[in-house]
Motif scaffolding. Structure first.
Motif, PDB file in Angstrom:
ATOM      1  N   LEU A 595       0.844  -1.206   0.000  1.00 29.01           N
ATOM      2  CA  LEU A 595       0.000   0.000   0.000  1.00 29.01           C
ATOM      3  C   LEU A 595       0.874   1.249   0.000  1.00 29.01           C
ATOM      4  N   GLY A 598       2.311   2.341  -3.371  1.00 30.48           N
ATOM      5  CA  GLY A 598       1.434   3.120  -4.241  1.00 30.48           C
ATOM      6  C   GLY A 598       1.389   2.628  -5.670  1.00 30.48           C
ATOM      7  N   TYR A 601      -0.782  -2.881  -6.668  1.00 36.89           N
ATOM      8  CA  TYR A 601      -1.518  -3.484  -5.566  1.00 36.89           C
ATOM      9  C   TYR A 601      -2.445  -2.456  -4.911  1.00 36.89           C
ATOM     10  N   LYS A 602      -1.919  -1.228  -4.710  1.00 37.24           N
ATOM     11  CA  LYS A 602      -2.758  -0.185  -4.096  1.00 37.24           C
ATOM     12  C   LYS A 602      -3.960   0.130  -4.989  1.00 37.24           C
ATOM     13  N   ASN A 605      -6.454  -2.580  -4.408  1.00 38.28           N
ATOM     14  CA  ASN A 605      -7.059  -2.413  -3.079  1.00 38.28           C
ATOM     15  C   ASN A 605      -8.084  -1.283  -3.089  1.00 38.28           C
ATOM     16  N   ASP A 606      -7.734  -0.191  -3.739  1.00 38.31           N
ATOM     17  CA  ASP A 606      -8.657   0.952  -3.799  1.00 38.31           C
ATOM     18  C   ASP A 606      -9.922   0.587  -4.569  1.00 38.31           C
TER      19      ASP A 606
END
Length: 610
Positions: A595, A598, A601-602, A605-606
């Protein structure tokens, strides 16, 4: 026919004893048949007083031909019998002898057919088992290239065709050569002149039948391929009924199925029509042969120096007619066998498929899992050349949980499938405790690994047998304990028959969450040190997911786990998360590390947080 004899040699070898018995009984049957027919001559002579010659005994060591001595002495014994007890009593004795020899002949005939039954049924069983075992041994890559319906068609329809077309004529192929040899020898013994003339005519029959049989094999192969198309569509329909009904596509699917089945009908009609030609064609040619020989033999008898008398000629014609029948059965075989050979070619395509997952002759021992799994420069591509994975370097320490995330088609499932060697790497290596997994036995390797899929694989059997699947000698208590850990015991006991409840085809009588918990209980019972989870909660509702996740948490404790997940919430606590994209690892770290990075993966997730 060369291919046919190779098939028989391959599958009939275990039944050599039965084959020997069939040959012996067929020889006896033919010999008794000759003896029974030979009584025609003295019976006709006695009934119609055709022979007034006085016979004297010729010693068996006299300087005369064997045929002359045999016929003369046979007539001598009959004349002596007539003189002793009279013609009526002699005729009765000859009739009784005819009944006895006929009983022996038919008894041997029945025995020769009955002894073929275990050969016939045994070969069919062996062929199906060989195909089934081959299917079990082939790597998963084979089934991504073949239609399941086509494989089902080969193990069912093609084996049935081999049974109906080849094994059904096996009895006649053993019996008829014996009959032909013995009958033909008898014909030569009676009159070599007539037999020589017959030999000039017979090959025409064989040539005509052979020419038609060649085209029949080609047409039969096309029909079996159309049968595979039919089975494939049935399999697709059964698997996609929900979608078909949802999109109101019943008529479209029905039209598609009609086209496939109608194509098969036309091809099958062509084959069967040609097969129907076998009997009338052989009947016509056989009758023509009899009439030609009858004309030629009659001409010989009417000549001044006739080589045989009228009763002997009748006996000759009876034996010749008996010879025609096995020849006609051979003509049937010439139509039937090509159909079976066409199916055997399709069966052999599976049996001859090379298994790319090979085991070494002297595997390294792998008794347990002590240290780590390591991927070193691993790459994988399918036979088509499409690259799926490249440059994978990964260490999975014992007791740690590694999660794989990424878009569909990123190579996550392929990566985990390489560990139990469902596929083999095309570059690099995978080691367990420093041992290349290609150098250890598949049994040792896969005994270390438990697998829980997104779609639970269950069998049409009881709950108990599904949980105990693959585990030998387990008790009811062990199965129940595994079910309790998997949060499955309570719903199982609610069933009328509890653990003895049959769950239907692929577990159709259970809900998705119940099926998954049965699958987890199976993995718990195996108690593997390495666990692979392939999106095990992806298709469940919230309540089922909670129960399944609790079961997974218990299963994962103290085990080395590699988990594929779409829902990032289920893998937040993993020791390391690998983000995959287009067959490569593009990011790695803990949930918080990724996370903070940035990156991709972030972004995932978002998107799931919205």
């Amino acid at each position: 026919m060369k291919q046919f004899w190779k098939i028989l040699k391959r599958y009939a070898s275990p039944y050599r004893g039965y084959l020997g018995g069939a040959v012996g009984l067929n020889i006896l049957s033919a010999v008794f048949n000759i003896f029974s027919f030979s009584l025609i001559i003295p019976i006709l002579n006695m009934l119609f007083k055709l022979d007034d010659k006085v016979y004297t005994f010729i010693p068996w060591d006299a300087d005369a031909g064997i045929k002359e001595k045999a016929l003369n002495n046979a007539y001598y014994y009959v004349s002596q019998l007539i003189a002793s007890i009279g013609p009526s009593q002699t005729l009765l004795l000859l009739g009784l002898f005819l009944i006895v020899t006929t009983a022996l002949k038919t008894g041997c005939y029945f025995g020769s057919s009955a002894i073929m039954v275990p050969i016939h049924t045994g070969i069919v069983r062996d062929l199906r088992m060989q195909m089934y075992d081959k299917i079990l041994s082939l790597p998963l890559g084979f089934f991504t290239q073949e239609r399941r319906g086509d494989i089902v068609a080969r193990i069912s329809g093609d084996v049935n065709e081999v049974e109906a077309s080849i094994l059904a004529v096996l009895d006649m192929l053993i019996k008829n050569p014996i009959l032909i040899l013995i009958y033909f020898s008898t014909l030569v013994f009676i009159s070599w002149e007539l037999t020589l003339f017959t030999l000039v005519v017979v090959p025409v029959l064989g040539w005509i039948m052979g020419a038609i049989g060649k085209s029949l094999k080609r047409d039969s192969k096309e029909v079996q391929e159309k049968w595979s198309d039919t089975m494939s569509q049935v399999e697709e329909t059964l698997g996609g009924l929900r979608v078909i009904k949802a999109f109101i596509a019943e008529k479209a699917m029905s039209s598609r199925f009609f086209k496939v089945t109608d194509d098969m009908r036309r091809g099958l009609a062509k084959v069967l029509t040609r097969q129907c030609l076998a009997h009338p064609m052989s009947e016509f040619l056989g009758t023509g042969l009899i009439m030609i020989v009858l004309w030629f033999g009659g001409t010989l008898i009417l000549s001044e120096r006739a080589p045989i008398d009228a009763p002997t000629f009748i006996f000759y014609m009876v034996i010749l007619y008996s010879l025609i029948n096995p020849l006609k059965e051979f003509s049937r075989a010439s139509y039937s066998i090509p159909k079976g050979l066409a199916s055997m070619e399709r069966i052999d395509k599976i049996l001859s498929t090379e298994n790319t997952i090979r085991e070494v002759s002297s595997p390294l021992p792998l008794d347990g899992f002590e240290d780590r799994i390591e991927f070193s420069g691993v790459g994988f591509c399918y036979e088509s050349g499409r690259q799926v994975l490249s440059g994978i370097d990964l260490v999975v320490p014992k007791g740690k949980t590694i999660a794989l995330v990424g878009e569909s088609g990123a190579g996550k499932s392929t990566l985990v499938d390489l560990i139990p060697r469902f596929y083999d790497v095309t570059r690099g290596s995978i080691t367990i405790d420093g041992k290349d997994i290609r150098q250890v036995s598949l049994h040792d390797l896969r005994s270390l690994i438990g697998y829980v899929n997104q779609e639970p694989i269950l069998f049409n059997d009881t709950i108990f047998n599904n949980i105990a699947f693959g585990s030998k000698g387990v008790t009811r208590e062990q199965v129940e304990e595994a079910a309790r850990i998997a949060n499955a015991h309570d719903f199982i006991m609610e069933k009328e028959q509890g653990y003895d409840t049959n769950i239907g085809d692929r577990g159709a009588k259970l809900s998705g969450g119940q099926r998954q918990r049965i699958s987890i209980a199976r993995a718990i019972l195996k108690n593997p040190p390495i666990l692979i989870l392939d999106e095990a909660t992806a298709s469940l509702d919230t309540e089922s997911e909670r129960l399944v996740q609790e079961a997974l948490d218990r299963l994962m404790s103290s085990r080395t786990t590699i988990a594929i997940a779409h829902r990032l919430s289920t893998i937040k606590n993993s020791d390391e998360i690998l983000v995959m994209k287009e067959g490569e690892i593009v990011e790695r770290g803990t949930h918080d590390d990724l996370l903070a990075l940035g990156g991709y993966y972030k972004k995932l997730n978002d998107m799931q947080s919205l």
